[in-house]
Structure formats: structure tokens, C-alpha cells
Scaffold this motif. Structure first.
Motif, short mmCIF file in Angstrom:
data_model
loop_
_atom_site.label_atom_id
_atom_site.label_comp_id
_atom_site.label_asym_id
_atom_site.label_seq_id
_atom_site.Cartn_x
_atom_site.Cartn_y
_atom_site.Cartn_z
N GLN A 7 0.79 -1.08 -0.05
CA GLN A 7 -0.14 0.02 -0.09
C GLN A 7 0.90 1.29 -0.01
O GLN A 7 1.67 1.42 0.73
CB GLN A 7 -0.70 -0.15 1.32
CG GLN A 7 -1.77 -1.30 1.47
CD GLN A 7 -3.00 -1.24 0.20
OE1 GLN A 7 -3.53 0.05 -0.06
NE2 GLN A 7 -3.59 -2.27 0.10
N ASN A 43 -2.43 5.01 -3.52
CA ASN A 43 -3.41 5.45 -3.09
C ASN A 43 -3.11 7.08 -3.03
O ASN A 43 -2.17 7.48 -2.66
CB ASN A 43 -3.65 4.89 -1.51
CG ASN A 43 -3.87 3.54 -1.37
OD1 ASN A 43 -4.80 3.16 -1.61
ND2 ASN A 43 -3.02 2.49 -0.99
N ARG A 56 -7.81 5.01 -6.12
CA ARG A 56 -6.82 3.81 -6.03
C ARG A 56 -6.57 3.04 -7.27
O ARG A 56 -7.59 2.92 -8.12
CB ARG A 56 -7.23 3.20 -4.89
CG ARG A 56 -6.62 1.97 -4.64
CD ARG A 56 -7.14 1.32 -3.53
NE ARG A 56 -6.04 0.44 -2.63
CZ ARG A 56 -6.80 -0.77 -2.48
NH1 ARG A 56 -7.82 -1.27 -2.35
NH2 ARG A 56 -5.87 -1.48 -1.77
#
Length: 81
Positions: A7, A43, A56
Motif C-alpha cells: 500500500q 493510493n 486508487r
């Protein structure tokens, strides 16, 4: 070796360039032992508001090099999944 999922925050101008196909790489500190085949969940993060925008994208690392980079940094070629 199994691919990993990461992430990552990304600023709007870079996120948009990736979405439009203009930017096909990411330069990052290699503090996560990135490997070819890893999934990057990008993100979008607005630094002025200090919050995520909700946009995203998922990309896959297709190639990695550290050629001509600052120590501990790499260039990752990315493709859409």
C-alpha cells in the motif's frame, strides 16, 4: 517466491500521470524489498489537505533497476493488472 502487496501513498500529479499511461515507473526507497511481480496499490494522497482522495489503482512491478539512483533507491517499471 510469492509476490507481495504494498500500500503506497502517491501525490495527485503522479497518480494522474500513471492513470493516463504517461508515467510507467515508480522511484522509491527500497525499504520493502520490492520484487518483480509485486502488487502496488497506489493510493492518491493530497499533501495540501493531508488526506487520501479515495482514488486508487493497482499496478504490478514488471522490472526493477537501481541504475544511476541515489543509494537505497530503485526504479520499478509498472504495468496495469
Amino acid at each position: 517466491m510469492e509476490s507481495k502487496k504494498h500500500q503506497l501513498k502517491i501525490h495527485p500529479e503522479y497518480f494522474q500521470a500513471i492513470c493516463e499511461g504517461e508515467k510507467t515507473f515508480e522511484i522509491r526507497r527500497n525499504d520493502r524489498d520490492y520484487q518483480v511481480g509485486d502488487e502496488l496499490f497506489l493510493n492518491e494522497f493530497d499533501p495540501e489537505k493531508q488526506k487520501y482522495t479515495g482514488r486508487r489503482e493497482k499496478v504490478i512491478v514488471s522490472y526493477i533497476t537501481d541504475y544511476a539512483q541515489v543509494e537505497d533507491y530503485i526504479v520499478m517499471a509498472i504495468i496495469f493488472d
